[in-house]
Write an enzyme that holds these catalytic residues in place. Structure first.
Site, PDB file in Angstrom:
ATOM      1  N   THR A   1       0.873  -1.173   0.000  1.00 40.94           N
ATOM      2  CA  THR A   1       0.000   0.000   0.000  1.00 40.94           C
ATOM      3  C   THR A   1       0.904   1.215   0.000  1.00 40.94           C
ATOM      4  OG1 THR A   1      -0.020   0.227   2.387  1.00 40.94           O
ATOM      5  CG2 THR A   1      -1.667  -1.222   1.411  1.00 40.94           C
TER       6      THR A   1
ATOM      7  N   GLU B   1      -5.391  -4.242   0.418  1.00 42.62           N
ATOM      8  CA  GLU B   1      -5.547  -5.269   1.447  1.00 42.62           C
ATOM      9  C   GLU B   1      -6.638  -6.282   1.119  1.00 42.62           C
ATOM     10  OE1 GLU B   1      -5.121  -2.064   1.930  1.00 42.62           O
ATOM     11  OE2 GLU B   1      -3.989  -1.637   3.752  1.00 42.62           O
TER      12      GLU B   1
ATOM     13  N   LYS C   1     -14.988  11.545  17.151  1.00 40.53           N
ATOM     14  CA  LYS C   1     -15.546  10.569  18.080  1.00 40.53           C
ATOM     15  C   LYS C   1     -16.082  11.306  19.302  1.00 40.53           C
ATOM     16  CE  LYS C   1     -12.233   7.864  15.813  1.00 40.53           C
ATOM     17  NZ  LYS C   1     -11.393   8.702  14.913  1.00 40.53           N
TER      18      LYS C   1
ATOM     19  N   TRP D   1     -20.042   8.696  16.289  1.00 43.93           N
ATOM     20  CA  TRP D   1     -19.220   9.403  15.330  1.00 43.93           C
ATOM     21  C   TRP D   1     -19.998  10.542  14.684  1.00 43.93           C
ATOM     22  CZ3 TRP D   1     -16.784   4.538  12.639  1.00 43.93           C
ATOM     23  CH2 TRP D   1     -15.680   4.129  13.399  1.00 43.93           C
TER      24      TRP D   1
END
Lengths: 539, 539
Positions: free
Chosen positions: A181, A326, A431, A436
């Site tokens: 990545t 991933e 948060k 959220w």
């Protein structure tokens, strides 16, 4: 109780042999601007065996990494097939990385041999020191490679070798390919795909609910093979007998239009920018996409206008996919569900994607609990499945895994039809009290006020709620900026507990090099007390 | 080198959860003649969990076998999903078996519970003694089940249970389902499918080169679910969100035509006899198959005329598939290759099938050597792959395996495009000097002679060649049967070394109960010296 089934592993060698023995007349076309090279799968298969013999002669053994630093072309496909089939690991090097990232990856991956395009010698020479650990460099195609010292020629490596190889038995969980990545922070992280994961991912790509790749297709992978295996297209195409049209470096609208006209691909895959360029190009040029049954876009959110544009201009569905390095990458495809109204088509296609079979996706709240798939509960997407990574190669897991699931860093909702909608990155959400708050949604709501030119919302520490939003706004010169009025304006737009108590009117929002709000700078200014903060008391 | 991929098993539970969470609005339709029952995947999923709870309450544990003795309907699908997902093994019992075979299978499989259609009570009662070892019988639907003694009602088993279940983690190589072959000789042989084999087979069914089953489909599995898992259609449909139209016992042309008209399936699968009946029915009746994109036929060779008939009458491709109980079953599908001429379509569709990805097929000669895939070399087909059996359940392997490959007992050729063409069964070929002579081809050549009414060729022992062909012929009353002339007639039709030296003119060819030549009887007559054999000396 045991089954009576044969214990046959899932391997890339099996994919290779299937394409070779069943689809020998399918073709690999490599576009070269003024001409196109063509080779049948039978011809490619012979060269794959010769490449494996050549690499073996260079000392490549099972488990060794062989890097590639190439555009999409026939030889790159040969490397994709030969290296894992001989039990080694194909490590695709991203030619667009910064030199320090590339050097890190070559060293960390431990590449023993690197195959590279002679035309990319200059880019590779920038990391010449990192190549000291590489035993052999092999140049594909013509060009001056003297900047890299001693270099072998790909065609000479193959010349004189027999077109057959005694392919080894490999374990399906052995490494087959790897890709790093290229996040903007920290070192690149390596993901190592297995034979098993690659076969299963290829099967998913060929499924009707996937890309439906089959022997009647001709697929154009515009997405580079150094970018998450070109979304799995090369292996899936070889397995299913689809012709593969390789664009090399010709990724601009004009040559892509020429490829469509001349070679008539049925399917093509690329990032939204490419599709946007081609759509604009078509405003002033003849572009014939009539051969395509669908176009696939991924790597970034696909704008609704782009999807509508392809529908209006060409009558072709632009299918948005979602995944990550991933995740091999295919996890979700935004294909309208059965029985959906024609008017809803663009809506469905504008969503992030619908989860495909073999992948499980869940939404997890700030408190770590799994939330309902109700299309409303917002949390971080976590992903699980046989082609999803469970760790990083030789690195700490960096908090990216949760009970065996991959934490994607993407925040959004999942509905009862399996449609994901990403709204934020975790690093951009606030948060607050175990829930959220979306900075993106708050920003969109704030800039809707006529006095506001720009807005950026960051999370700042709060002793009671953990974090609370701080809204930084740029207001028009001619307006009397009253943050109380802005707060009142927001009340009808977002949940009450989302309303920022703290506001800062600033001259400008600091930007990153690519023009996005640089929230790191804003957080730093706040921490140093250099923001002029107004507090709105909502009583 | 290890990969970094998650170690997530391939399980039917995963298929179940995908259909439940993504395709809740897809439907299972059960045709009942005068009406059709409908249930969404969401509704079915709730019942699947309740069934698992009910079976658990009856004492079913991981690895236990649960038999089903049912037509194709919603409850049978519920059993397909619940039993493996809870870690038990669904054992489909073929309602068409002879009682002694059925009794053997129930006992040998060790079924703990049997779910059966109340309407099939009479058939099941014929093996009542074999059911003594079964703990519980559960009747689905209405009907007098008193002939079976104490019986539970399926709906009562589900009633009162919660529609959720704490599904266990299972190993992908664990048994999931089992099915017995019903050969005409010897005891039936059990094949035990694993979770892994079922998931991989389902993915193959959904691939574009397979049946391409997807969320826009509505599939009609006419092939019974007690016959090799209805060719994998139920699991593949649930996984891909295709509606499933269940025909129960209504397998005749008239109700099938009604199902097509009313419920408009896009795909249907059945044996050639069914398709033949429907085609004949369409000669005198309105039949509307316009909803179907393809029909699938298997279980027996599909006559060329039938394929041509569907093309001419309906413009619909009839796709021939090949497989066996031992192979899950899908191994090959006769789909014309890319770029084939329209005139060749029926030719390609008339072949046995083209090998699909995931399966390896090879042709092995009488001497055990692998032959070329040249479309000419004749040998036994051997098959390998993750959904092919490698043994039989609790039985000797009966010489059916060769270096880990399944010996299919089918003889024929494989060409360079992966097309199989079966010409014989191994028991009908003559092994002569390490090569095979096709009795079928010899018979076809002999009956082409105007004097010959019937012919049957058997292999007889030969000290030099191991076996040589003996031709038994029935000649017309009005002809002077001269075997020398028959032999001369053959010379231009078959290879010289195929020519039978021994001939027997007989009054009639003995037949089996289904009207095929009974070669066992001919071999026995020859061994006892009861055939009047002429020897043709070819000099």
């Amino acid at each position: 109780m045991d089954s009576t089934m044969q214990d046959v592993p899932l391997t890339i060698g099996q994919i290779f042999r299937h394409g070779q023995s069943v689809f020998g007349s399918s073709e690999v076309l490599t576009y070269a601007g003024d001409h196109t090279r063509r080779a049948t799968f039978t011809e490619v298969a012979g060269r794959v065996a010769r490449l494996a013999r050549g690499l073996r002669r260079l000392g490549v053994r099972e488990g060794d990494r062989v890097g590639t630093f190439c555009w999409n072309h026939q030889e790159h496909l040969e490397a994709y097939l030969a290296i894992p089939s001989m039990g080694a690991v194909v490590h695709t090097l991203n030619i667009r990385l910064f030199p320090e990232q590339l050097a890190y990856i070559v060293r960390h991956g431990g590449d023993k041999v690197v195959l590279f395009d002679a035309s990319l010698t200059g880019l590779l020479a920038r990391v010449r020191e990192a190549l000291d650990g590489v035993d052999h460099l092999v140049a594909i195609g013509d060009g001056d490679t003297s900047a890299l010292g001693e270099v072998l020629a790909y065609e000479e490596l193959l010349a004189g070798e027999e077109p057959s190889y005694d392919w080894p038995l490999v374990d399906e969980r052995d490494a087959a390919a790897m890709c790093y990545t290229s996040g903007t922070t920290g070192d690149p992280k390596g993901v190592v795909y297995s034979h098993r994961s690659t076969v299963l991912h290829s099967m998913a790509v060929t499924s009707a609910n996937g890309l439906g790749l089959g022997q009647l297709d001709r697929v154009l992978p515009i997405v580079p093979m150094f970018h998450v295996n070109a979304w799995g297209v090369p292996y899936a195409a070889w397995m299913s007998g689809a012709d593969i049209l390789m664009p090399q470096r010709f990724l601009q609208a004009a040559p892509l239009a020429a490829m469509f006209a001349e070679h008539r691909p049925t399917l093509a895959a690329g990032v939204p920018t490419i599709w946007n360029d081609l759509l604009h190009f078509a405003e002033d040029n003849d572009v014939d996409l009539s051969s395509a049954r669908a176009l696939v876009a991924g790597g970034a959110a696909v704008p609704r206008a782009l999807i509508a544009g392809y529908k209006d201009r060409f009558g072709i569905p632009l299918t948005q996919g979602w995944g990550m390095t991933e995740t091999s990458p295919l996890c979700a495809l935004a294909i309208p569900p059965r029985n959906s109204a024609p008017d809803d088509e663009i809506d469905y296609r504008s969503r992030t994607g619908r989860v495909i079979a073999g992948v499980e996706v869940r939404v997890v709240g700030a408190d770590g609990n799994v939330l309902a798939n109700d299309g409303a509960s917002v949390g971080e997407f976590e992903v699980r499945g046989p082609w999803i990574t469970g760790s990083y190669f030789g690195q700490e897991d960096q908090g990216r895994f949760h009970d065996g699931w991959l934490r994607t860093g993407d925040v959004g909702t999942l509905d009862g039809l399996g449609f994901m909608q990403i709204t934020d990155r975790t690093k951009d959400v606030i948060k607050s009290g175990g829930e959220w708050i979306s900075s993106v949604e708050l920003e969109n709501a704030i800039v809707a006020h006529p006095s506001v030119l720009e807005a950026a919302v960051i999370g700042v520490p709060d002793p009671k709620w953990d974090e609370r939003p701080l809204a930084c706004v740029v207001v028009r010169d001619d307006t009397d900026a009253d943050v109380g009025a802005l707060s009142a304006f927001l009340e009808s737009k977002v949940a009450r507990w989302w309303l920022p108590e703290q506001w800062a009117v600033v001259k400008e929002i600091p930007k990153t090099s690519v023009g996005k709000a640089d929230k790191k700078v804003l957080r730093s200014l706040y921490a140093k007390g250099e923001l002029d903060v107004d507090v709105v008391d909502r009583g």
